[in-house]
Design a protein around this motif. Sequence first.
Motif, PDB file in Angstrom:
ATOM      1  N   SER A 244       8.860   1.203  13.780  1.00  0.00           N
ATOM      2  CA  SER A 244       9.051  -0.164  14.270  1.00  0.00           C
ATOM      3  C   SER A 244      10.056  -0.200  15.417  1.00  0.00           C
ATOM      4  O   SER A 244       9.937  -1.021  16.331  1.00  0.00           O
ATOM      5  CB  SER A 244       9.502  -1.082  13.129  1.00  0.00           C
ATOM      6  OG  SER A 244      10.825  -0.786  12.712  1.00  0.00           O
ATOM      7  N   LEU A 245      11.057   0.697  15.391  1.00  0.00           N
ATOM      8  CA  LEU A 245      12.003   0.773  16.507  1.00  0.00           C
ATOM      9  C   LEU A 245      11.305   1.224  17.787  1.00  0.00           C
ATOM     10  O   LEU A 245      11.628   0.747  18.884  1.00  0.00           O
ATOM     11  CB  LEU A 245      13.146   1.730  16.163  1.00  0.00           C
ATOM     12  CG  LEU A 245      14.157   1.239  15.124  1.00  0.00           C
ATOM     13  CD1 LEU A 245      15.143   2.351  14.772  1.00  0.00           C
ATOM     14  CD2 LEU A 245      14.912   0.012  15.640  1.00  0.00           C
ATOM     15  N   PRO A 289       2.541  11.556  24.282  1.00  0.00           N
ATOM     16  CA  PRO A 289       2.277  12.433  23.129  1.00  0.00           C
ATOM     17  C   PRO A 289       3.121  13.699  23.119  1.00  0.00           C
ATOM     18  O   PRO A 289       3.148  14.416  22.110  1.00  0.00           O
ATOM     19  CB  PRO A 289       0.786  12.764  23.280  1.00  0.00           C
ATOM     20  CG  PRO A 289       0.491  12.567  24.716  1.00  0.00           C
ATOM     21  CD  PRO A 289       1.372  11.438  25.159  1.00  0.00           C
ATOM     22  N   LEU A 290       3.821  13.989  24.225  1.00  0.00           N
ATOM     23  CA  LEU A 290       4.702  15.154  24.261  1.00  0.00           C
ATOM     24  C   LEU A 290       6.051  14.862  23.624  1.00  0.00           C
ATOM     25  O   LEU A 290       6.823  15.787  23.350  1.00  0.00           O
ATOM     26  CB  LEU A 290       4.899  15.617  25.712  1.00  0.00           C
ATOM     27  CG  LEU A 290       3.613  15.932  26.492  1.00  0.00           C
ATOM     28  CD1 LEU A 290       3.950  16.361  27.914  1.00  0.00           C
ATOM     29  CD2 LEU A 290       2.793  17.004  25.783  1.00  0.00           C
ATOM     30  N   ALA A 291       6.359  13.579  23.402  1.00  0.00           N
ATOM     31  CA  ALA A 291       7.614  13.187  22.754  1.00  0.00           C
ATOM     32  C   ALA A 291       7.426  13.218  21.240  1.00  0.00           C
ATOM     33  O   ALA A 291       6.446  12.685  20.724  1.00  0.00           O
ATOM     34  CB  ALA A 291       8.028  11.789  23.208  1.00  0.00           C
ATOM     35  N   ALA A 292       8.375  13.836  20.527  1.00  0.00           N
ATOM     36  CA  ALA A 292       8.218  13.977  19.077  1.00  0.00           C
ATOM     37  C   ALA A 292       9.482  13.620  18.309  1.00  0.00           C
ATOM     38  O   ALA A 292       9.498  13.699  17.082  1.00  0.00           O
ATOM     39  CB  ALA A 292       7.794  15.404  18.733  1.00  0.00           C
ATOM     40  N   THR A 293      10.562  13.226  19.005  1.00  0.00           N
ATOM     41  CA  THR A 293      11.794  12.810  18.337  1.00  0.00           C
ATOM     42  C   THR A 293      12.046  11.342  18.638  1.00  0.00           C
ATOM     43  O   THR A 293      11.530  10.797  19.626  1.00  0.00           O
ATOM     44  CB  THR A 293      12.992  13.647  18.815  1.00  0.00           C
ATOM     45  OG1 THR A 293      13.196  13.421  20.222  1.00  0.00           O
ATOM     46  CG2 THR A 293      12.738  15.132  18.570  1.00  0.00           C
ATOM     47  N   LEU A 294      12.863  10.700  17.807  1.00  0.00           N
ATOM     48  CA  LEU A 294      13.092   9.269  17.972  1.00  0.00           C
ATOM     49  C   LEU A 294      13.669   8.917  19.342  1.00  0.00           C
ATOM     50  O   LEU A 294      13.167   7.989  19.996  1.00  0.00           O
ATOM     51  CB  LEU A 294      14.005   8.750  16.853  1.00  0.00           C
ATOM     52  CG  LEU A 294      14.318   7.246  16.902  1.00  0.00           C
ATOM     53  CD1 LEU A 294      13.038   6.422  16.847  1.00  0.00           C
ATOM     54  CD2 LEU A 294      15.259   6.857  15.758  1.00  0.00           C
ATOM     55  N   PRO A 295      14.707   9.611  19.850  1.00  0.00           N
ATOM     56  CA  PRO A 295      15.231   9.234  21.173  1.00  0.00           C
ATOM     57  C   PRO A 295      14.178   9.331  22.278  1.00  0.00           C
ATOM     58  O   PRO A 295      14.082   8.437  23.129  1.00  0.00           O
ATOM     59  CB  PRO A 295      16.378  10.229  21.400  1.00  0.00           C
ATOM     60  CG  PRO A 295      16.804  10.632  20.030  1.00  0.00           C
ATOM     61  CD  PRO A 295      15.543  10.661  19.224  1.00  0.00           C
ATOM     62  N   LEU A 296      13.395  10.410  22.274  1.00  0.00           N
ATOM     63  CA  LEU A 296      12.372  10.562  23.310  1.00  0.00           C
ATOM     64  C   LEU A 296      11.269   9.517  23.165  1.00  0.00           C
ATOM     65  O   LEU A 296      10.765   8.983  24.164  1.00  0.00           O
ATOM     66  CB  LEU A 296      11.771  11.965  23.246  1.00  0.00           C
ATOM     67  CG  LEU A 296      12.670  13.110  23.729  1.00  0.00           C
ATOM     68  CD1 LEU A 296      11.973  14.453  23.539  1.00  0.00           C
ATOM     69  CD2 LEU A 296      13.062  12.911  25.189  1.00  0.00           C
ATOM     70  N   LEU A 297      10.890   9.201  21.932  1.00  0.00           N
ATOM     71  CA  LEU A 297       9.860   8.189  21.713  1.00  0.00           C
ATOM     72  C   LEU A 297      10.350   6.805  22.138  1.00  0.00           C
ATOM     73  O   LEU A 297       9.586   6.009  22.691  1.00  0.00           O
ATOM     74  CB  LEU A 297       9.436   8.177  20.244  1.00  0.00           C
ATOM     75  CG  LEU A 297       8.551   9.348  19.805  1.00  0.00           C
ATOM     76  CD1 LEU A 297       8.409   9.382  18.285  1.00  0.00           C
ATOM     77  CD2 LEU A 297       7.176   9.257  20.461  1.00  0.00           C
ATOM     78  N   LEU A 298      11.625   6.508  21.882  1.00  0.00           N
ATOM     79  CA  LEU A 298      12.181   5.227  22.318  1.00  0.00           C
ATOM     80  C   LEU A 298      12.155   5.122  23.841  1.00  0.00           C
ATOM     81  O   LEU A 298      11.779   4.079  24.402  1.00  0.00           O
ATOM     82  CB  LEU A 298      13.617   5.071  21.806  1.00  0.00           C
ATOM     83  CG  LEU A 298      13.794   4.881  20.303  1.00  0.00           C
ATOM     84  CD1 LEU A 298      15.278   4.882  19.946  1.00  0.00           C
ATOM     85  CD2 LEU A 298      13.143   3.588  19.826  1.00  0.00           C
ATOM     86  N   LEU A 299      12.544   6.189  24.517  1.00  0.00           N
ATOM     87  CA  LEU A 299      12.551   6.189  25.979  1.00  0.00           C
ATOM     88  C   LEU A 299      11.136   6.048  26.533  1.00  0.00           C
ATOM     89  O   LEU A 299      10.888   5.267  27.464  1.00  0.00           O
ATOM     90  CB  LEU A 299      13.199   7.478  26.491  1.00  0.00           C
ATOM     91  CG  LEU A 299      13.299   7.639  28.014  1.00  0.00           C
ATOM     92  CD1 LEU A 299      14.162   6.524  28.609  1.00  0.00           C
ATOM     93  CD2 LEU A 299      13.871   9.013  28.370  1.00  0.00           C
ATOM     94  N   ALA A 300      10.198   6.796  25.947  1.00  0.00           N
ATOM     95  CA  ALA A 300       8.815   6.737  26.423  1.00  0.00           C
ATOM     96  C   ALA A 300       8.200   5.364  26.170  1.00  0.00           C
ATOM     97  O   ALA A 300       7.463   4.834  27.011  1.00  0.00           O
ATOM     98  CB  ALA A 300       7.988   7.823  25.733  1.00  0.00           C
ATOM     99  N   ALA A 301       8.493   4.767  25.014  1.00  0.00           N
ATOM    100  CA  ALA A 301       7.952   3.443  24.705  1.00  0.00           C
ATOM    101  C   ALA A 301       8.536   2.383  25.631  1.00  0.00           C
ATOM    102  O   ALA A 301       7.829   1.466  26.073  1.00  0.00           O
ATOM    103  CB  ALA A 301       8.236   3.089  23.245  1.00  0.00           C
ATOM    104  N   PHE A 302       9.820   2.495  25.945  1.00  0.00           N
ATOM    105  CA  PHE A 302      10.444   1.550  26.874  1.00  0.00           C
ATOM    106  C   PHE A 302       9.786   1.642  28.251  1.00  0.00           C
ATOM    107  O   PHE A 302       9.478   0.617  28.878  1.00  0.00           O
ATOM    108  CB  PHE A 302      11.940   1.839  26.981  1.00  0.00           C
ATOM    109  CG  PHE A 302      12.663   0.954  27.964  1.00  0.00           C
ATOM    110  CD1 PHE A 302      12.999  -0.346  27.630  1.00  0.00           C
ATOM    111  CD2 PHE A 302      13.000   1.430  29.224  1.00  0.00           C
ATOM    112  CE1 PHE A 302      13.661  -1.169  28.538  1.00  0.00           C
ATOM    113  CE2 PHE A 302      13.662   0.623  30.135  1.00  0.00           C
ATOM    114  CZ  PHE A 302      13.995  -0.678  29.793  1.00  0.00           C
TER     115      PHE A 302
END
Length: 381
Positions: A244-245, A289-302
């Motif tokens: 959700s984050l 899809p190359l992001a697999a950790t929360l910080p990277l996923l947050l950055l990619a989603a932003f």
Amino acid sequence: MALREVGIPHRLIALLVLGHVAFTGSRFTLTLHAVALHASPFAIGLLMGLIMVLPMLLAVRVGRWCDRTGYARPTAIGFTMLAASGLVAGLVPTMPGLYVASVLTGSGYMLAHVAMNNAIGQASPASLLTQSFSWLTMGFSLSGIVGPLVAGFLIDHLGHPAAFLFLPGFTVAGLLLLAMAHSHHSIAPRGAPAASESVRDLVLNDPLRTVFIVTGVLSMGWDLFMFLAPLHAVRSGLSATGASLVMGAYGVGTFAIRLALPRLTRDASLWRTLSAAMFMTAICYVLFPLAATLPLLLLAAFAMGLALGCGQPMAMSLLYVTVPASRAGEAVGVRSTITSASQTVLPLVFGGLGSALGVAAVFWIGALVMAWGGTFANRRR
């Protein structure tokens, strides 16, 4: 058109945003609960596709109905259906129950969405049309954050059924606001369209057809991310709150770009801005899809939120300045049919591809489509 207020219709915007909180929260919870039930990517795609199967078939008729009768009755029926979907999923938390809830969720929100978009367009003076839709889409950005965050918190602490049963509270609040808003924004029905008028006339109109094509590509980009991102986040090891984050970061990105949208459209042409947004979305689809950790996923989603967030208000403004005023609701219905078709067919197609090729491959196929959309928009500038 008879209005009691002139200006940005904030009550109408707030009303639809409340419904969108329930819609996004329900869609998020449907996805995660299906994952918890060990459903296959194809089954999850079917679940997401059912959300918009009836809107795909009925949106144009709903738009015509709204032109004839106004916005209050369709919105009230839609919010009631949206609330019923949460009760069904909460009380029957199995895949068959989720399928029924999925149909109710999409159909109910479509009724309210078409009716309220038409009402907001009619209630806004021409000089404030872009600002009104910017406010609406900023509201959608916030509701896109709140819905998944509330649902994710409830899932982790109380379980999926509790999340389903809590979300209808937003639609109840929306129904109360509807009663208040209707007294301030009384929009006279426009009557039935002429017998010689048909949807074909709208589709064959070259400027409108261009807007509809761009709408379809943007909708695909938006809906593909909403379908794949929670799935990728959970499969990367994140909890429901973590997923959700990620969706919240996406919402923050859309909100941020929409705050800057008036300046962007003042300094660059509309089509150039749309083209740049689609190319940026394509790049994000390659990298996500190359992001697999929360910080990277947050950055990619932003970053994805920044890319996709500016398309919707510009497309809606283009629609209202292009379509004949007496057929605005019908045109919104055509646009909703296109977006609903995207939300119905693409989850099935991409769910099947995800089962066969993997989720990353589906992201990269989406990147190719968005790159084509950027090229198409760039030719219209």
